[in-house]
Scaffold this active site. Sequence first.
Site, PDB file in Angstrom:
ATOM      1  N   GLY A 271      62.199  -0.712  15.864  1.00 25.97           N
ATOM      2  CA  GLY A 271      61.333  -1.453  16.551  1.00 25.97           C
ATOM      3  C   GLY A 271      61.142  -2.591  16.903  1.00 25.97           C
TER       4      GLY A 271
ATOM      5  CD  GLU B  84      62.760   1.077  19.596  1.00 26.62           C
ATOM      6  OE1 GLU B  84      62.281   1.050  18.820  1.00 26.62           O
ATOM      7  OE2 GLU B  84      63.137   2.013  20.465  1.00 26.62           O
TER       8      GLU B  84
ATOM      9  CD  GLU C 285      64.756   3.189  15.758  1.00 22.39           C
ATOM     10  OE1 GLU C 285      66.196   3.156  15.514  1.00 22.39           O
ATOM     11  OE2 GLU C 285      64.059   2.490  15.996  1.00 22.39           O
TER      12      GLU C 285
ATOM     13  CB  ALA D  51      57.718   1.803  13.320  1.00 22.92           C
TER      14      ALA D  51
END
Length: 729
Positions: A118, A121, A141, A77
């Site tokens: 992310g 992910e 994270e 992100a």
Amino acid sequence: MVNTMTLTWEATREFAVMAEYSTYGSVVVLQVNNPPVNSFSYHVRQGLVDGLEKAQRDPAIRSIVIMGKGRTFPAGADVREFGTASAGMMPDLLSVLAAVDTSPKPVVSAIHGTALGGGFELALASHYRLAVPSARVGLPEVHLGILPGAGGTQRLPRVVGVKTAIQMITTGQHIKAQQALSLGLVDKIVQGDLLKEAVSFARSIEGRPVEDRRISQKTVPDAEKVGEVVDAARKTIIRRARGAIAPMTCVQAIQASVLPFDVGMQRERELMAFLMTSWQAPAQQYAFFSEREVRRWSHPRDKRVNFKTAKPRVIKSVGVVGAGTMGVGITISLLQAGLKVVLLEVNKKQLDRGITTIQKTLSQKSASQRMSLLTTTMDYSALSDVDMVIEAVFESMRLKKEVFKKLDSITKPQAILASNTSGLDIDKIAAVTKRPDKVVGTHFFAPANIMRLLENILGKHTSAETIATAMQLGTTIGKVGVLVGNCPGFVGNRMLGPYVTEAVFLLEEGADPQDVDKAIEEFGFAMGPFRMGDLSGLDIGWRGRIEKGLTTEQGPPPATPPLYRRGNRYCPLADMLCMQGRLGQKTGAGWYRYEPGSRAALPDPVVQQMIREYRQEHGFKKRTISSQEIVERCLYPLINEGFHILDEGIAARSMDIDVTYLFGYGWPRHTGGPMYYAEKVVGLEKILRSLESYQAQYPDHHYLQPSPLLRDMVAKGTSLAALGTDSKL
Ligand SMILES: CCCCCCCC/C=C\C/C=C/C(=O)SCCNC(=O)CCNC(=O)[C@H](O)C(C)(C)COP(=O)(O)OP(=O)(O)OC[C@H]1O[C@@H](n2cnc3c(N)ncnc32)[C@H](O)[C@@H]1OP(=O)(O)O
């Protein structure tokens, strides 16, 4: 095999430049293009969703490849978006990943660089994953104070099991492609051109059902063991995380992966919201960006001292003077970075010991190659041709001046001369040379081959080029370089002074070393001041105090009141230990005692008795001191010194101080660093009032006198960001 000649580029760049859409026959390639690390900012998310929808609509398209343009697959992100309006703008990352997971056409993630957070992910939501051999994947994270909140805590355990998922997520480690393959996290490692290979692979799986490729539809392989795995993890994390809430919250989310996917996702979302709104997440994100921001250095002394304009000299060979602990650690760092090193030590035994340590420490694989870069010598003339010398001799001004005089006469005129002093005056050292512009402080931290901080000290005459070279050298050898000004102790050790002084005063009043250490360790430090002192060696501070004339090897200087030095309160307990030969771990005894061969600090009745007698002799009444008081009494004066440092321009920005403490002194990252903690967690007004209140109780503890800058900031309501250039954060 795909023949490149048959690849046809259709209309591209339709979705801005952030997610480029290209077709290769029946395959669509969506390339994320958001330099430098292809993070998922709003336009990338929108581009991906639009691209996926377009691919679904086109009957000629049968498979989809997602990859990153430039240096990497998406690295997560966009952390700079957190807390801003665009972070909440739809589509969010969860909807992008849901569109990938539920795509009826197979989606292949083709990974190069680092697929992190992310990004990884997204790869886990895809139906297939390819990686180049140099790729790395991971869910880091936790280092940003959050959890992998786009399904990472639910999909990862479905592939590797809860135990490995906890290990990966709570440490945030990056996994190399080969290991990812063996864990089942990637399906294939591809050599050669990734785009070509990915398109070829996508073609090969066209028409195959995607249902059994969806990780979300799988179950966790070690589900029946989740209770015991989580219990074991809890114990490790409590010991390791010390006050950080993200690691255990990650575990709670992973625990929910044994539930149906949607239920687990809901739990992940709730826990993510908890972390996102905690005070620790912004603190850790500040730490992440500050680590990078200190690379943009400048100093108020001289506008030429600025990363934008100052150019470093090229350094290919470095001389290191002194083969003690620091010299050896510095040598290892330089060799590991592929630099040629000439290690000089005038004591033959010490030199031999150093060489053995260097050989042992360099990894087996590259040892001989690295060792071939090393020359060892007892003769200063061997340094005549090096580009830079780092002096790492004993911390004595007399000795350092002698060494610098020799270096100045022997080395080539353009060579840079650096001192690894931990706090002596760089200008005095430079003054014995004919090239003060080329003299700089490069303060490494022990063990120098492991600790990331490099505190670079700008002397009165140090040139911009010399500073640029020292900063560049730090980057070359993988350190986080911070530029600071010249004053006793520089930034790090100067702030440490009030901290250890106040810690020892607490012993006078009733605390034992273990009480102080426990409170500081519960705050988040890996070690309290007394355990740290024993580890570093109590003689270092003692020699420093002798050098300053505060004590002598035989006790207080003649005609000195026992508890005062130069008008300031002074506690001689540490000197008393050193006079007994208790120098810390290396002598088996210091503030604690150590069993032979063990590093475990054991409370020592001898020390407790010594402190009791000392209290009696000087009329101190023992009282119970709370952990809160210990933390405040030790850390607030340290922070207060940070304000003095800012006021004097020794550090240009509060973030330089924070980074110094995060990387050199084990300040807990989840609090952001001392200055961030003071402002954003405690509040400057509260720090000021506490200092005032303690100062009223202990008027002769001069470190408790609040800094004028702190007072002024509280009075005017100014922020630390407004003082420097960290407003960007
Ligand atoms: C209210 C709750 C509701 C719940 C809903 C949740 C929805 C799901 C939301 C989020 C889940 C996902 C979260 C994440 O992905 S968090 C990010 C995870 N990724 C990382 O932590 C990676 C961080 N980056 C790195 O580790 C490194 O940068 C690197 C390995 C990718 C590259 O290293 P290197 O080559 O050394 O380059 P730099 O570190 O110097 O970085 C270059 C440049 O890029 C900036 N940068 C790096 N990563 C990010 C990022 N993720 N976001 C923004 N900016 C990033 C970095 O700051 C540098 O910038 P510069 O100094 O200005 O050059």
